[in-house]
Design a protein around this motif. Structure first.
Motif, short mmCIF file in Angstrom:
data_model
loop_
_atom_site.label_atom_id
_atom_site.label_comp_id
_atom_site.label_asym_id
_atom_site.label_seq_id
_atom_site.Cartn_x
_atom_site.Cartn_y
_atom_site.Cartn_z
N THR A 91 0.84 -1.20 0.00
CA THR A 91 0.00 0.00 0.00
C THR A 91 0.87 1.25 0.00
O THR A 91 1.95 1.27 0.57
CB THR A 91 -0.95 0.06 1.22
OG1 THR A 91 -0.19 0.23 2.40
CG2 THR A 91 -1.82 -1.18 1.30
N GLN A 92 0.35 2.26 -0.64
CA GLN A 92 0.96 3.59 -0.67
C GLN A 92 -0.11 4.59 -0.28
O GLN A 92 -1.29 4.41 -0.62
CB GLN A 92 1.49 3.92 -2.08
CG GLN A 92 2.66 3.09 -2.52
CD GLN A 92 3.89 3.38 -1.69
OE1 GLN A 92 4.24 4.53 -1.47
NE2 GLN A 92 4.55 2.34 -1.23
N PRO A 93 0.26 5.65 0.41
CA PRO A 93 -0.76 6.61 0.85
C PRO A 93 -1.35 7.46 -0.29
O PRO A 93 -2.47 7.96 -0.17
CB PRO A 93 -0.02 7.50 1.85
CG PRO A 93 1.43 7.33 1.54
CD PRO A 93 1.59 5.97 0.94
N ARG A 94 -0.62 7.58 -1.40
CA ARG A 94 -1.10 8.41 -2.51
C ARG A 94 -1.07 7.64 -3.83
O ARG A 94 -0.20 6.79 -4.06
CB ARG A 94 -0.24 9.68 -2.61
CG ARG A 94 -0.49 10.67 -1.49
CD ARG A 94 0.53 11.78 -1.45
NE ARG A 94 1.86 11.31 -1.09
CZ ARG A 94 2.23 10.97 0.14
NH1 ARG A 94 1.35 11.01 1.12
NH2 ARG A 94 3.44 10.56 0.40
N ARG A 95 -1.99 8.02 -4.72
CA ARG A 95 -2.11 7.36 -6.03
C ARG A 95 -0.83 7.50 -6.84
O ARG A 95 -0.36 6.54 -7.43
CB ARG A 95 -3.28 7.97 -6.81
CG ARG A 95 -4.61 7.75 -6.15
CD ARG A 95 -5.69 8.60 -6.76
NE ARG A 95 -5.75 8.31 -8.19
CZ ARG A 95 -6.81 8.48 -8.94
NH1 ARG A 95 -7.92 8.96 -8.41
NH2 ARG A 95 -6.80 8.19 -10.20
N LEU B 129 -4.98 -0.82 9.69
CA LEU B 129 -4.22 -1.54 10.70
C LEU B 129 -5.13 -2.29 11.67
O LEU B 129 -4.83 -3.41 12.08
CB LEU B 129 -3.30 -0.58 11.45
CG LEU B 129 -2.15 0.01 10.63
CD1 LEU B 129 -1.36 1.01 11.46
CD2 LEU B 129 -1.24 -1.07 10.07
N ILE B 130 -6.26 -1.69 12.01
CA ILE B 130 -7.23 -2.38 12.88
C ILE B 130 -7.76 -3.63 12.20
O ILE B 130 -7.80 -4.72 12.79
CB ILE B 130 -8.40 -1.42 13.24
CG1 ILE B 130 -7.92 -0.31 14.16
CG2 ILE B 130 -9.56 -2.20 13.89
CD1 ILE B 130 -8.91 0.83 14.32
N VAL B 131 -8.14 -3.49 10.93
CA VAL B 131 -8.69 -4.63 10.18
C VAL B 131 -7.63 -5.72 10.00
O VAL B 131 -7.92 -6.91 10.18
CB VAL B 131 -9.25 -4.16 8.82
CG1 VAL B 131 -9.66 -5.33 7.96
CG2 VAL B 131 -10.43 -3.21 9.03
N LEU B 132 -6.41 -5.32 9.68
CA LEU B 132 -5.35 -6.32 9.49
C LEU B 132 -5.01 -7.03 10.79
O LEU B 132 -4.73 -8.24 10.80
CB LEU B 132 -4.11 -5.66 8.89
CG LEU B 132 -4.25 -5.19 7.44
CD1 LEU B 132 -3.02 -4.39 7.02
CD2 LEU B 132 -4.49 -6.37 6.50
N THR C 236 -3.27 1.92 -3.43
CA THR C 236 -3.50 2.87 -2.35
C THR C 236 -4.13 2.14 -1.17
O THR C 236 -4.69 1.04 -1.32
CB THR C 236 -4.43 4.01 -2.80
OG1 THR C 236 -5.66 3.44 -3.24
CG2 THR C 236 -3.80 4.84 -3.91
N THR C 237 -4.05 2.75 -0.02
CA THR C 237 -4.67 2.19 1.18
C THR C 237 -6.16 1.98 0.95
O THR C 237 -6.72 0.95 1.32
CB THR C 237 -4.43 3.12 2.38
OG1 THR C 237 -3.02 3.35 2.50
CG2 THR C 237 -4.97 2.55 3.66
N GLY C 238 -6.80 2.93 0.29
CA GLY C 238 -8.24 2.83 0.01
C GLY C 238 -8.59 1.64 -0.86
O GLY C 238 -9.61 0.99 -0.64
N VAL C 239 -7.76 1.34 -1.85
CA VAL C 239 -8.01 0.19 -2.72
C VAL C 239 -7.95 -1.11 -1.91
O VAL C 239 -8.80 -2.00 -2.08
CB VAL C 239 -7.02 0.15 -3.91
CG1 VAL C 239 -7.03 -1.19 -4.61
CG2 VAL C 239 -7.35 1.27 -4.89
N ARG D 172 0.05 8.81 9.58
CA ARG D 172 -1.17 8.39 10.26
C ARG D 172 -2.37 9.17 9.73
O ARG D 172 -2.45 10.38 9.88
CB ARG D 172 -1.03 8.61 11.77
CG ARG D 172 0.18 7.94 12.41
CD ARG D 172 0.02 6.44 12.57
NE ARG D 172 -1.16 6.08 13.31
CZ ARG D 172 -1.27 6.04 14.61
NH1 ARG D 172 -0.24 6.34 15.37
NH2 ARG D 172 -2.41 5.70 15.19
N ASP D 173 -3.29 8.47 9.13
CA ASP D 173 -4.56 9.06 8.73
C ASP D 173 -5.65 8.04 9.06
O ASP D 173 -5.36 6.92 9.48
CB ASP D 173 -4.57 9.47 7.26
CG ASP D 173 -4.39 8.30 6.29
OD1 ASP D 173 -4.28 7.15 6.75
OD2 ASP D 173 -4.36 8.54 5.08
#
Length: 145
Positions: free
Chosen positions: A28-32, A110-113, A74-77, A102-103
């Motif tokens: 994952t990357q924070p930005r596209r 991280l909670i889900v993982l 991305t993290t969202g994906v 941290r966003d």
């Protein structure tokens, strides 16, 4: 650096052990723009075209194939993927890069993982950051060694 090298080292190790076909990494990357740029760089380093062993997936665009073993997204994906495949059954490794940024999306991921690791203890979770308080994350994931 770490972002381009560590996933390649993990994949190459899997290949060397004869487990390359079962190895599937998501980074994952924070930005596209980071997801696309890093994927292009890793593909270039492997002397491949993007979409073969190395691919990317961002909102509205993806370059990957059935041969893709390192997927930058991305993290969202990844969060959306978790909605469809809550156990990430096809993945062997999840890298969360720039974890110090941290966003809400990263914290939720991280909670889900962390919960997922109780169901999939063999899933490898790698947290990467150039500047991070490792103890905070070590404490959070302590029960999983």
């Amino acid at each position: 650096g770490k972002t381009t090298q560590v996933p390649q080292l993990v994949l190459d190790d899997c290949i060397d052990r004869g487990e390359g076909a079962r190895c599937s990494l998501v980074v994952t990357q924070p930005r596209r723009i980071s997801a696309v740029g890093v994927a292009q760089r890793v593909a270039e380093e492997r002397a491949e075209k993007i979409g073969k062993t190395v691919g990317y997936s961002i909102r509205g665009e993806a370059k990957r194939s059935t041969d893709t073993r390192i997927l930058l997204c991305t993290t969202g994906v990844l969060l959306r993927r978790l909605q469809c495949d809550g156990e990430l059954k096809t993945l062997s490794h999840v890298f969360v890069d720039e974890v110090h940024e941290r966003d809400v999306a990263t914290d939720f991921l991280l909670i889900v993982l962390r919960r997922l690791l109780t169901k999939r203890p063999k899933l490898k979770l790698i947290l990467m950051s150039a500047t991070l308080n490792a103890q905070v994350f070590a404490d959070y994931f302590r029960q999983f060694n």
